[in-house]
Structure formats: structure tokens, C-alpha cells
Design a protein around this motif. Structure first.
Motif, short mmCIF file in Angstrom:
data_model
loop_
_atom_site.label_atom_id
_atom_site.label_comp_id
_atom_site.label_asym_id
_atom_site.label_seq_id
_atom_site.Cartn_x
_atom_site.Cartn_y
_atom_site.Cartn_z
N ASP A 2 0.82 -1.21 0.00
CA ASP A 2 0.00 0.00 0.00
C ASP A 2 0.85 1.26 0.00
OD1 ASP A 2 0.66 -1.03 2.52
OD2 ASP A 2 -0.85 0.18 3.51
N GLY A 41 -17.97 -3.97 -4.96
CA GLY A 41 -16.90 -4.33 -4.02
C GLY A 41 -15.55 -4.36 -4.71
N THR A 42 -14.95 -5.55 -4.74
CA THR A 42 -13.63 -5.68 -5.38
C THR A 42 -13.71 -6.48 -6.68
OG1 THR A 42 -13.13 -7.60 -4.03
CG2 THR A 42 -12.35 -5.47 -3.22
N PRO A 72 -4.39 -7.73 -1.09
CA PRO A 72 -4.58 -6.98 0.15
C PRO A 72 -3.42 -6.00 0.34
CG PRO A 72 -4.84 -9.35 0.52
CD PRO A 72 -4.30 -9.17 -0.87
N THR A 95 -6.38 -3.62 -2.19
CA THR A 95 -7.65 -3.59 -1.46
C THR A 95 -7.42 -3.63 0.05
OG1 THR A 95 -7.90 -6.00 -1.45
CG2 THR A 95 -8.80 -4.81 -3.34
N GLN A 96 -8.43 -3.16 0.75
CA GLN A 96 -8.42 -3.25 2.21
C GLN A 96 -9.87 -3.22 2.68
OE1 GLN A 96 -6.62 0.04 4.41
NE2 GLN A 96 -5.73 -1.49 5.79
N SER A 97 -10.23 -4.19 3.48
CA SER A 97 -11.59 -4.29 4.03
C SER A 97 -12.66 -4.23 2.93
CB SER A 97 -11.84 -3.18 5.05
OG SER A 97 -10.90 -3.24 6.09
N GLY A 98 -12.41 -4.91 1.82
CA GLY A 98 -13.39 -4.98 0.75
C GLY A 98 -13.50 -3.74 -0.12
N LYS A 99 -12.58 -2.79 0.05
CA LYS A 99 -12.58 -1.57 -0.76
C LYS A 99 -11.30 -1.48 -1.57
CE LYS A 99 -15.15 1.91 1.47
NZ LYS A 99 -15.12 3.16 2.22
#
Length: 125
Positions: A2, A41-42, A72, A95-99
Motif C-alpha cells: 500500500d 466491491g472488489t 490486500p 484492497t483493504q476491508s473490501g474496498k
């Protein structure tokens, strides 16, 4: 991984019901050849503008996009590079927490692994 993301940048993306003209306009506006197709979502996809060139501008893009690679946020860079090479993908979504947080390109990954070194200063004669 990230930490490879640039903050504040808008993603070059179109909705799933976009037309060929929409993809081409997004490519022209962004300067990118690979355009994201938003999903719930993703479940995002990627379409390369070259795949639109033989299609009518008013045609939908159904069948053209491919699934996007997703990682992730904490995935090690070496893992990302390996999966990108295996799959032939040039970009991946972080992605993180489905975003979706953003996009990382293979160039971003390679720059991290092989940073440019500064040239040695010229020695006095």
C-alpha cells in the motif's frame, strides 16, 4: 504494498455498462491504455484500449474486460511481482476491508525492487 500507492489520484475507470467510446475517452483523458471497469466491491476488471479499436464506438464492452488482479494492502512486493509476471498483468488493485484503495503497476513494483541509484559524482581531474 500500500505504500506504493500515490495519494489523491483518481482511478481511470468506467462503469460495467460503458461503451467502447467511453473506454476510449477514459484512455484519452487519463493517458492510460488499461482502463478499470468498476464492479461491486472488489469485483473489478480491466480493459485494454487496443481491444476496443475494432469495435463500433456505440458497442458495449461486454466480453472485452479481464478480471483484475487483487492484493490486500499488506502483500509483500515480491509476491505481487511474481503473480503479475505469472498472469501477464501489468497492473493490480490494492484492497483493504473490501474496498479498492488504488492501483499499482508493474513499473511501480520494479522501481521499488530496483531503485535508481544516483550517479557517482565526477572526480576532480
Amino acid at each position: 504494498m500500500d505504500d506504493l500507492l500515490e495519494s489523491g489520484g483518481a482511478l481511470a475507470a468506467v462503469p460495467p455498462d460503458a461503451t467502447v467510446a467511453d473506454v476510449q475517452a477514459a484512455a484519452l483523458d487519463s493517458g492510460h491504455l488499461r482502463i478499470l471497469v468498476r464492479g461491486p466491491g472488489t469485483a473489478w476488471q480491466v480493459v485494454h484500449v487496443r481491444d476496443t479499436l475494432t469495435e463500433p464506438e456505440t458497442a458495449g464492452i461486454r466480453g472485452l474486460p479481464r478480471p483484475a488482479l487483487l492484493f490486500p494492502a499488506g502483500t509483500p512486493v515480491y509476491t505481487v511481482l511474481s503473480r503479475m509476471r505469472e498472469s501477464g498483468n501489468q497492473l493490480a488493485l490494492v484492497t483493504q476491508s473490501g474496498k479498492v484503495l488504488g492501483v499499482v503497476t508493474i513499473t511501480d513494483v520494479l522501481r521499488r525492487l530496483f531503485p535508481r541509484s544516483r550517479p557517482a559524482p565526477a572526480s576532480p581531474r
